[in-house]
Design a protein around this motif. Structure first.
Motif, short mmCIF file in Angstrom:
data_model
loop_
_atom_site.label_atom_id
_atom_site.label_comp_id
_atom_site.label_asym_id
_atom_site.label_seq_id
_atom_site.Cartn_x
_atom_site.Cartn_y
_atom_site.Cartn_z
N ASN A 122 0.82 -1.21 0.00
CA ASN A 122 0.00 0.00 0.00
C ASN A 122 0.85 1.25 0.00
N ASN A 123 0.24 2.30 -0.50
CA ASN A 123 0.77 3.66 -0.47
C ASN A 123 -0.10 4.46 0.47
N ALA A 124 0.02 5.76 0.42
CA ALA A 124 -0.83 6.62 1.24
C ALA A 124 -2.29 6.55 0.79
N HIS A 125 -2.53 6.35 -0.52
CA HIS A 125 -3.89 6.41 -1.04
C HIS A 125 -4.31 5.20 -1.85
N SER A 126 -3.51 4.13 -1.86
CA SER A 126 -3.88 2.99 -2.69
C SER A 126 -3.36 1.68 -2.11
N VAL A 127 -3.96 0.60 -2.57
CA VAL A 127 -3.54 -0.75 -2.23
C VAL A 127 -3.27 -1.47 -3.55
N PHE A 128 -2.17 -2.19 -3.64
CA PHE A 128 -1.80 -2.79 -4.92
C PHE A 128 -1.02 -4.07 -4.71
N SER A 129 -0.96 -4.85 -5.78
CA SER A 129 -0.16 -6.07 -5.83
C SER A 129 0.26 -6.27 -7.28
N LEU A 130 1.45 -5.81 -7.62
CA LEU A 130 1.94 -5.88 -9.00
C LEU A 130 3.11 -6.85 -9.08
N TYR A 131 2.88 -7.98 -9.74
CA TYR A 131 3.90 -8.99 -9.94
C TYR A 131 4.18 -9.11 -11.44
N TYR A 132 5.45 -9.24 -11.80
CA TYR A 132 5.85 -9.35 -13.20
C TYR A 132 6.69 -10.60 -13.39
N HIS A 133 6.46 -11.28 -14.50
CA HIS A 133 7.26 -12.42 -14.90
C HIS A 133 7.97 -12.03 -16.19
N LEU A 134 9.28 -11.91 -16.11
CA LEU A 134 10.09 -11.48 -17.24
C LEU A 134 10.93 -12.65 -17.71
N VAL A 135 10.90 -12.92 -19.01
CA VAL A 135 11.74 -13.96 -19.60
C VAL A 135 12.68 -13.27 -20.57
N MET A 136 13.96 -13.39 -20.31
CA MET A 136 14.97 -12.78 -21.17
C MET A 136 15.70 -13.89 -21.92
N VAL A 137 15.70 -13.79 -23.23
CA VAL A 137 16.26 -14.83 -24.10
C VAL A 137 17.52 -14.29 -24.77
N THR A 138 18.53 -15.13 -24.90
CA THR A 138 19.75 -14.72 -25.58
C THR A 138 19.51 -14.65 -27.09
N LYS A 139 20.33 -13.88 -27.75
CA LYS A 139 20.22 -13.73 -29.19
C LYS A 139 20.46 -15.06 -29.87
N TYR A 140 19.60 -15.42 -30.79
CA TYR A 140 19.65 -16.68 -31.54
C TYR A 140 19.55 -17.90 -30.62
N ARG A 141 19.04 -17.70 -29.40
CA ARG A 141 18.88 -18.78 -28.41
C ARG A 141 20.18 -19.54 -28.17
N ARG A 142 21.29 -18.82 -28.21
CA ARG A 142 22.59 -19.45 -27.96
C ARG A 142 22.68 -19.89 -26.51
N LYS A 143 23.32 -20.99 -26.27
CA LYS A 143 23.42 -21.57 -24.92
C LYS A 143 24.64 -20.99 -24.21
N VAL A 144 24.44 -19.85 -23.56
CA VAL A 144 25.56 -19.16 -22.92
C VAL A 144 25.44 -19.08 -21.40
N PHE A 145 24.27 -19.30 -20.83
CA PHE A 145 24.10 -19.16 -19.39
C PHE A 145 24.59 -20.39 -18.64
N ASP A 146 25.53 -20.18 -17.77
CA ASP A 146 25.91 -21.20 -16.79
C ASP A 146 25.70 -20.58 -15.41
N SER A 147 26.09 -21.26 -14.37
CA SER A 147 25.82 -20.78 -13.01
C SER A 147 26.54 -19.47 -12.71
N LYS A 148 27.78 -19.33 -13.18
CA LYS A 148 28.54 -18.12 -12.90
C LYS A 148 27.93 -16.90 -13.57
N ILE A 149 27.58 -17.03 -14.84
CA ILE A 149 27.00 -15.90 -15.57
C ILE A 149 25.62 -15.57 -15.02
N SER A 150 24.84 -16.58 -14.68
CA SER A 150 23.51 -16.34 -14.12
C SER A 150 23.60 -15.63 -12.77
N ASP A 151 24.54 -16.05 -11.93
CA ASP A 151 24.72 -15.40 -10.63
C ASP A 151 25.16 -13.95 -10.79
#
Length: 93
Positions: free
Chosen positions: A6-35
């Motif tokens: 809540n704020n001073a004048h409103s009540v809210f619940s805003l959740y977002y699900h973001l999916v970020m994809v690498t260019k050309y779906r290249r397999k570049v994410f490992d644990s170190k890069i993700s962290d």
């Protein structure tokens, strides 16, 4: 996740699900890069009044669940995150 914020004048619940994809779906994410990408996300979040809830990755994409306030500018936050993470990860790895 049923908790309402809540704020001073409103009540809210805003959740977002973001999916970020690498260019050309290249397999570049490992644990170190993700962290490192998660650390950058957590560093930028407070400036835009955003809270990270979950972070999961696969080899070619990242799932991010976060919540924000109504006055947060989501598009500016995502642009800032993408440019900062891209620049820093390319430099470090």
């Amino acid at each position: 996740m049923d908790r309402l914020d809540n704020n001073a004048h409103s009540v809210f619940s805003l959740y977002y699900h973001l999916v970020m994809v690498t260019k050309y779906r290249r397999k570049v994410f490992d644990s170190k890069i993700s962290d490192r990408a998660k650390n950058i996300f957590e560093y930028i979040c407070p400036k835009y009044n955003i809270t990270l809830l979950e972070w999961n990755h696969d080899m070619d994409h990242v799932h991010i669940l976060f919540k924000s306030h109504p006055n947060s500018e989501i598009s500016k936050f995502i642009n800032a995150y993408k440019s900062a993470s891209s620049r820093l990860i390319k430099k470090e790895f």
